[in-house]
Motif scaffolding. Structure first.
Motif, PDB file in Angstrom:
ATOM      1  N   SER A 196       0.824  -1.217   0.000  1.00  0.00           N
ATOM      2  CA  SER A 196       0.000   0.000   0.000  1.00  0.00           C
ATOM      3  C   SER A 196       0.854   1.260   0.000  1.00  0.00           C
ATOM      4  O   SER A 196       0.579   2.211  -0.725  1.00  0.00           O
ATOM      5  CB  SER A 196      -0.924   0.015   1.219  1.00  0.00           C
ATOM      6  OG  SER A 196      -1.840  -1.038   1.148  1.00  0.00           O
ATOM      7  N   LYS A 197       1.883   1.276   0.839  1.00  0.00           N
ATOM      8  CA  LYS A 197       2.738   2.462   0.961  1.00  0.00           C
ATOM      9  C   LYS A 197       3.622   2.664  -0.273  1.00  0.00           C
ATOM     10  O   LYS A 197       4.062   3.769  -0.541  1.00  0.00           O
ATOM     11  CB  LYS A 197       3.617   2.362   2.205  1.00  0.00           C
ATOM     12  CG  LYS A 197       2.854   2.511   3.490  1.00  0.00           C
ATOM     13  CD  LYS A 197       2.312   3.903   3.603  1.00  0.00           C
ATOM     14  CE  LYS A 197       1.560   4.116   4.890  1.00  0.00           C
ATOM     15  NZ  LYS A 197       0.953   5.436   4.941  1.00  0.00           N
ATOM     16  N   SER A 198       3.872   1.585  -1.020  1.00  0.00           N
ATOM     17  CA  SER A 198       4.739   1.695  -2.194  1.00  0.00           C
ATOM     18  C   SER A 198       3.971   2.101  -3.442  1.00  0.00           C
ATOM     19  O   SER A 198       4.542   2.153  -4.523  1.00  0.00           O
ATOM     20  CB  SER A 198       5.456   0.372  -2.451  1.00  0.00           C
ATOM     21  OG  SER A 198       4.527  -0.602  -2.892  1.00  0.00           O
ATOM     22  N   GLY A 199       2.683   2.328  -3.304  1.00  0.00           N
ATOM     23  CA  GLY A 199       1.872   2.683  -4.459  1.00  0.00           C
ATOM     24  C   GLY A 199       1.620   1.499  -5.368  1.00  0.00           C
ATOM     25  O   GLY A 199       1.343   1.666  -6.552  1.00  0.00           O
TER      26      GLY A 199
END
Length: 132
Positions: A114-117
């Motif tokens: 999620s945080k890495s797009g």
């Protein structure tokens, strides 16, 4: 922390958190340039952060590494079989051959994704696991 410090350079450590003990120790043992991403697997509503502070205080530990707290990846509760998480874990296993479980590692991998797009390659991070 000593072992991690001896490894190749990394910038981020991702750690699923259920009691706070491993996180408290790593924050005190890792250098300041490391970002430790604590993934709340309980929906603790701040309780785990208070536990980490208490553990560090009782053990006379001073946090050095940077903490980034993520409390949105608990999927409703500890060990809950959420359909979105289960689907994600199946996909990770099929695409990468990495088995995960829904209590700790599945939630941590979901947070990284999620945080890495959505990128499949996230350089400079280490996945930690302090549970059983």
């Amino acid at each position: 922390a000593e072992y991690l410090n001896s490894q190749a350079s990394f910038t981020d450590l991702v750690l699923p958190v259920a009691s706070g003990g491993t996180l408290a120790g790593l924050l005190a043992g890792l250098p300041a340039h490391i970002r430790v991403h604590g993934i709340d697997v309980l929906d603790s509503k701040g309780g785990l952060l208070r536990a980490v502070d208490s553990l560090q205080e009782r053990a006379y530990l001073k946090p050095i590494a940077e903490l980034r707290w993520h409390d949105q990846y608990h999927f409703g509760a500890y060990a809950k079989n959420h359909p979105m998480l289960m689907c994600f874990m199946d996909k990770i296993r099929q695409q990468n051959g990495i088995p995960t479980e829904h209590v700790y590692s599945g939630k941590a991998f979901f947070a990284v994704k999620s945080k890495s797009g959505g990128d499949n390659h996230v350089p400079g991070f280490v996945m930690g696991h302090g549970g059983p």
